[in-house]
Design a protein around this motif. Structure first.
Motif, PDB file in Angstrom:
ATOM      1  N   ASP A 176       0.834  -1.197   0.000  1.00 30.43           N
ATOM      2  CA  ASP A 176       0.000   0.000   0.000  1.00 30.43           C
ATOM      3  C   ASP A 176       0.871   1.250   0.000  1.00 30.43           C
ATOM      4  O   ASP A 176       1.795   1.378   0.808  1.00 30.43           O
ATOM      5  N   ARG A 177       0.582   2.169  -0.902  1.00 34.99           N
ATOM      6  CA  ARG A 177       1.370   3.397  -1.030  1.00 34.99           C
ATOM      7  C   ARG A 177       1.220   4.314   0.174  1.00 34.99           C
ATOM      8  O   ARG A 177       1.990   5.271   0.319  1.00 34.99           O
ATOM      9  N   TYR A 178       0.242   4.061   1.017  1.00 38.18           N
ATOM     10  CA  TYR A 178      -0.008   4.959   2.134  1.00 38.18           C
ATOM     11  C   TYR A 178       0.362   4.355   3.482  1.00 38.18           C
ATOM     12  O   TYR A 178      -0.100   4.825   4.526  1.00 38.18           O
ATOM     13  N   ILE A 179       1.181   3.303   3.466  1.00 41.38           N
ATOM     14  CA  ILE A 179       1.705   2.811   4.745  1.00 41.38           C
ATOM     15  C   ILE A 179       2.471   3.959   5.406  1.00 41.38           C
ATOM     16  O   ILE A 179       3.164   4.718   4.731  1.00 41.38           O
ATOM     17  N   PRO A 180       2.342   4.111   6.732  1.00 38.15           N
ATOM     18  CA  PRO A 180       2.956   5.259   7.405  1.00 38.15           C
ATOM     19  C   PRO A 180       4.468   5.309   7.215  1.00 38.15           C
ATOM     20  O   PRO A 180       5.141   4.276   7.114  1.00 38.15           O
ATOM     21  N   PHE A 181       4.998   6.519   7.173  1.00 40.29           N
ATOM     22  CA  PHE A 181       6.441   6.717   7.033  1.00 40.29           C
ATOM     23  C   PHE A 181       7.161   6.049   8.206  1.00 40.29           C
ATOM     24  O   PHE A 181       6.779   6.176   9.363  1.00 40.29           O
ATOM     25  N   GLY A 182       8.220   5.330   7.879  1.00 47.26           N
ATOM     26  CA  GLY A 182       9.009   4.649   8.904  1.00 47.26           C
ATOM     27  C   GLY A 182      10.379   4.308   8.372  1.00 47.26           C
ATOM     28  O   GLY A 182      10.813   4.821   7.328  1.00 47.26           O
ATOM     29  N   TRP A 183      11.059   3.407   9.057  1.00 48.38           N
ATOM     30  CA  TRP A 183      12.431   3.069   8.672  1.00 48.38           C
ATOM     31  C   TRP A 183      12.501   2.504   7.247  1.00 48.38           C
ATOM     32  O   TRP A 183      13.510   2.690   6.562  1.00 48.38           O
ATOM     33  N   SER A 184      11.441   1.851   6.786  1.00 46.19           N
ATOM     34  CA  SER A 184      11.489   1.245   5.445  1.00 46.19           C
ATOM     35  C   SER A 184      11.546   2.285   4.333  1.00 46.19           C
ATOM     36  O   SER A 184      11.877   1.958   3.190  1.00 46.19           O
ATOM     37  N   HIS A 185      11.237   3.565   4.656  1.00 47.62           N
ATOM     38  CA  HIS A 185      11.280   4.646   3.671  1.00 47.62           C
ATOM     39  C   HIS A 185      12.622   5.388   3.667  1.00 47.62           C
ATOM     40  O   HIS A 185      12.818   6.287   2.844  1.00 47.62           O
ATOM     41  N   SER A 186      13.522   5.027   4.564  1.00 49.36           N
ATOM     42  CA  SER A 186      14.719   5.836   4.795  1.00 49.36           C
ATOM     43  C   SER A 186      16.002   5.045   4.570  1.00 49.36           C
ATOM     44  O   SER A 186      16.210   3.991   5.180  1.00 49.36           O
ATOM     45  N   ALA A 187      16.888   5.585   3.727  1.00 48.07           N
ATOM     46  CA  ALA A 187      18.178   4.942   3.485  1.00 48.07           C
ATOM     47  C   ALA A 187      19.030   4.938   4.748  1.00 48.07           C
ATOM     48  O   ALA A 187      19.689   3.934   5.071  1.00 48.07           O
TER      49      ALA A 187
END
Length: 381
Positions: A157-168
């Motif tokens: 889902d494109r709207y999963i909350p921002f978290g570690w998986s979004h960050s290098a």
């Protein structure tokens, strides 16, 4: 011989899983550390772990563990591993090893200097049908291996909350958290020597909503905002890949006339139409395994048979019985590796397993793929 003691770093899905894995391996889990006091106390009580805390260094000093199990997102690994190695602890670390090839090399060299044992838990190579494929290839069922194809589409889902998986910086991205498993799977079947790599990545996420309360990675979908158009929602930009295409060449353990070609194609946000799969092709046949990590079933195609068809092949009983009797694929794989690791530390003979050397190599490969600089401009030809 006394039980080895284990201190776990991380209280989410992986932290709980590592704790259970080491218990099943015959070790004593003496402590667990997490970011949030209330959460770590709750998890420690749930798992009946005697020590809990939020300060890693204090926990090392108090618990004096033989083994530490690193189960946080990759961006939090480096300092915790350094401190554990300085204490002389053996280290079991989930993938990715760290967030960069440079830091991975640093802790790998440190582990060699301090002569501690390490395990790199890119552990879906222990899926039963992957082990089955490894045996079939070794027995010559497909002749000389020629190519491998790994195809998966997760439709996240494109709207999963921002978290570690979004960050290098935090160790996110699909290469760190999907490709590591697939590379481990393919090398376990074909051969561990990776000759060359080429690839490209794409961030088709863009940004994600910021939502409080997400702790367990596996429950993040439950926190998706009901109204994504709410003007009061805060959004953060993703800086990692959500899709990748990677080409690799491997040296096969079986004699071949040329390197084995491998295609890794993964779309984190794209929907699947046909089944995700892994295929191993060879000069005399092919192996197809259904599922992105090879859950099965497994099918064999033999080129030499007149009117050849794909035939399902039953998993050999000895492979099934060699693995822990655990239904969940992730937990079973962690547990199998933890058993090998504890036995090795106790001086018992075990099968080869992946170490920080492998994790370091994988991280350097990921850096190369992310550089995206292997394109040739043909627009003016």
């Amino acid at each position: 011989m006394s039980n080895k003691t284990v201190l776990v770093y991380g209280t989410g899905f992986a932290g709980k899983g590592h704790a259970l894995a080491f218990r099943d391996a015959g070790a004593e889990v003496v402590g667990i550390v997490g970011r949030t006091d209330s959460v770590v106390k709750e998890v420690a009580a749930e798992l009946n772990i005697p020590y809990s805390g939020t300060d890693w260094l204090t926990a090392l000093q108090t618990c004096k563990p033989d083994i530490v199990s690193i189960a946080t997102p990759g961006g939090a690994h480096v300092e915790a591993i350094k401190q554990a190695i300085e204490f002389g602890c053996n280290v079991f670390c989930d993938k990715p090893l760290t967030q960069s090839g440079e830091t991975a090399e640093e802790i790998y060299q440190m582990s060699l200097k301090h002569k501690v044992k390490t395990a790199f838990a890119s552990s879906f190579r222990y899926m039963p049908e992957i082990m089955h494929a490894k045996r079939l290839v070794a027995q010559g069922a497909i002749g000389m291996p020629t190519e491998v194809e790994c195809i998966s589409h997760f439709n996240l889902d494109r709207y999963i909350p921002f978290g570690w998986s979004h960050s290098a910086e935090a160790g996110g991205g699909r290469l760190n958290n999907n490709f590591t498993h697939l590379l481990s799977i393919v090398t376990s079947v074909i051969g561990e020597k990776i000759i060359s790599i080429n690839g490209e990545v794409r961030d088709d996420m863009g940004s994600a909503p910021v939502v409080d309360g997400v702790h367990n990675f596996m429950e993040r979908r439950n926190f998706i905002p009901e109204d994504i158009n709410d003007p009061t929602l805060e959004w953060k930009k993703s800086d990692v890949e959500w899709s990748y295409t990677v080409l690799a060449q491997l040296e096969a353990e079986r004699e071949t006339t040329q390197p084995v070609s491998v295609l890794f194609k993964h779309g984190g946000l794209t929907p699947r139409f046909h089944d995700d799969h892994i295929i191993f092709h060879g000069s005399e046949g092919s192996i197809y395994i259904k599922g992105h990590y090879g859950a099965g079933p497994l099918y064999l195609f033999s080129h030499g048979n007149k009117g050849a068809q794909w035939q399902e092949v039953t998993l050999p009983e000895d492979i099934a019985s060699s693995l822990p009797n655990i239904a969940d694929d992730t937990q079973r794989s962690w547990t199998h590796l933890a058993i090998q690791f504890v036995k090795d530390i106790n001086g018992e003979q075990v099968e080869p397993y992946q170490t920080f050397e492998d994790g370091c190599r994988y991280q350097k490969i990921i850096d190369i793929i992310r550089s995206n600089d292997n394109w040739t401009d043909v627009s003016k030809l």
